[in-house]
Design a protein around this motif. Structure first.
Motif, PDB file in Angstrom:
ATOM      1  N   PRO A 151       0.686  40.448   1.392  1.00  0.00           N
ATOM      2  CA  PRO A 151       0.968  39.004   1.540  1.00  0.00           C
ATOM      3  C   PRO A 151       2.338  38.729   2.151  1.00  0.00           C
ATOM      4  O   PRO A 151       2.511  37.746   2.879  1.00  0.00           O
ATOM      5  CB  PRO A 151       0.886  38.474   0.100  1.00  0.00           C
ATOM      6  CG  PRO A 151       0.096  39.489  -0.646  1.00  0.00           C
ATOM      7  CD  PRO A 151       0.387  40.809   0.010  1.00  0.00           C
ATOM      8  N   ALA A 152       3.318  39.570   1.857  1.00  0.00           N
ATOM      9  CA  ALA A 152       4.670  39.343   2.384  1.00  0.00           C
ATOM     10  C   ALA A 152       4.688  39.402   3.906  1.00  0.00           C
ATOM     11  O   ALA A 152       5.453  38.683   4.561  1.00  0.00           O
ATOM     12  CB  ALA A 152       5.629  40.380   1.807  1.00  0.00           C
ATOM     13  N   ASP A 201       2.351  38.398   5.975  1.00  0.00           N
ATOM     14  CA  ASP A 201       1.880  37.121   6.511  1.00  0.00           C
ATOM     15  C   ASP A 201       2.997  36.076   6.498  1.00  0.00           C
ATOM     16  O   ASP A 201       3.129  35.278   7.432  1.00  0.00           O
ATOM     17  CB  ASP A 201       0.691  36.607   5.698  1.00  0.00           C
ATOM     18  CG  ASP A 201      -0.571  37.415   5.975  1.00  0.00           C
ATOM     19  OD1 ASP A 201      -0.655  38.012   7.064  1.00  0.00           O
ATOM     20  OD2 ASP A 201      -1.457  37.451   5.092  1.00  0.00           O
ATOM     21  N   ARG A 202       3.809  36.059   5.455  1.00  0.00           N
ATOM     22  CA  ARG A 202       4.907  35.086   5.378  1.00  0.00           C
ATOM     23  C   ARG A 202       5.969  35.373   6.431  1.00  0.00           C
ATOM     24  O   ARG A 202       6.523  34.459   7.041  1.00  0.00           O
ATOM     25  CB  ARG A 202       5.515  35.099   3.968  1.00  0.00           C
ATOM     26  CG  ARG A 202       4.584  34.520   2.905  1.00  0.00           C
ATOM     27  CD  ARG A 202       5.329  34.224   1.621  1.00  0.00           C
ATOM     28  NE  ARG A 202       5.758  35.441   0.949  1.00  0.00           N
ATOM     29  CZ  ARG A 202       5.021  36.105   0.074  1.00  0.00           C
ATOM     30  NH1 ARG A 202       3.811  35.675  -0.237  1.00  0.00           N
ATOM     31  NH2 ARG A 202       5.481  37.199  -0.505  1.00  0.00           N
ATOM     32  N   VAL A 203       6.249  36.658   6.652  1.00  0.00           N
ATOM     33  CA  VAL A 203       7.221  37.024   7.686  1.00  0.00           C
ATOM     34  C   VAL A 203       6.718  36.581   9.062  1.00  0.00           C
ATOM     35  O   VAL A 203       7.468  35.995   9.867  1.00  0.00           O
ATOM     36  CB  VAL A 203       7.480  38.546   7.665  1.00  0.00           C
ATOM     37  CG1 VAL A 203       8.268  38.973   8.895  1.00  0.00           C
ATOM     38  CG2 VAL A 203       8.225  38.930   6.395  1.00  0.00           C
ATOM     39  N   ALA A 262       4.628  34.197   9.721  1.00  0.00           N
ATOM     40  CA  ALA A 262       4.672  32.736   9.791  1.00  0.00           C
ATOM     41  C   ALA A 262       6.069  32.250  10.181  1.00  0.00           C
ATOM     42  O   ALA A 262       6.225  31.303  10.957  1.00  0.00           O
ATOM     43  CB  ALA A 262       4.236  32.130   8.462  1.00  0.00           C
ATOM     44  N   GLY A 263       7.089  32.912   9.629  1.00  0.00           N
ATOM     45  CA  GLY A 263       8.455  32.549  10.002  1.00  0.00           C
ATOM     46  C   GLY A 263       8.752  32.840  11.457  1.00  0.00           C
ATOM     47  O   GLY A 263       9.433  32.056  12.138  1.00  0.00           O
TER      48      GLY A 263
END
Length: 198
Positions: free
Chosen positions: A116-117, A119-121, A123-124
């Motif tokens: 999951p981490a 995907d957040r990276v 997105a940023g």
């Protein structure tokens, strides 16, 4: 080969090595997108190879041709200064090292894409790329703010593509020739003296 200096610039024309390193800097700076904005920053603002108007002309030409815009732009910049050798040097700077890194990152992504981490990276990174694209848009707007015809063409193109879903190819085939006809340089005829009229 005769060196070409872009009008309105103070920097000497780049050599083949400079073209390679310049395009390499563009490619390595634009993780997640924003290539056009980084190109403008490096080519115009940092290295002063081209004026902003010349860069925008090249970017327009690059977008009219098929293929990735920034690859076309690298070929344009290289050809602008050093002909075919310059185009090859700029293209190599744009592709060789980034392609190698892309393959490595791609292998890592397929190993860890379920985290999951990650995907957040990503997105940023996408958000940063969107900001760079907006930055480039505002720089272009500043260049053409006093040209109502250019603004009208930009707004019309945006409306046709965004809301009416007009496809790119027919839009370019129609709007491109109209814009070129409007901005085509026309000879200015000096006024005929009164004595010659008689």
């Amino acid at each position: 080969m005769t060196e070409f200096r872009a009008p309105g610039t103070t920097a000497p024309p780049p050599g083949l090595r400079q073209l390679f390193t310049g395009m390499l800097m563009v490619a390595l700076s634009a993780f997640g997108g924003g290539l056009s904005a980084w190109s403008q920053r490096i080519i115009v603002e940092q290295r002063h190879w081209m004026s902003n108007e010349e860069f925008l002309t090249g970017l327009t030409v690059a977008r009219l041709f098929p293929g990735p815009n920034q690859i076309n732009m690298a070929v344009y910049v290289g050809t602008f200064f050093r002909g075919l050798p310059g185009a090859l040097a700029a293209l190599a700077g744009m592709l060789l090292v980034p392609f190698t890194l892309l393959m490595g990152v791609g292998l890592l992504y397929f190993q860890f894409h379920t985290l999951p981490a990650l995907d957040r990276v990503l997105a940023g990174v996408v958000a940063a790329a969107a900001g760079m694209a907006l930055s480039m848009g505002f720089k272009i707007l500043d260049q053409y703010w006093k040209d109502p015809i250019a603004l009208l063409l930009a707004v019309l193109t945006f409306v046709l593509m965004t809301f009416l879903h007009v496809r790119l190819v027919p839009l370019v085939l129609v709007a491109g020739p109209l814009a070129m006809a409007w901005y085509w340089p026309r000879p200015s005829h000096p006024p005929v003296p009164q004595a010659e009229r008689r």
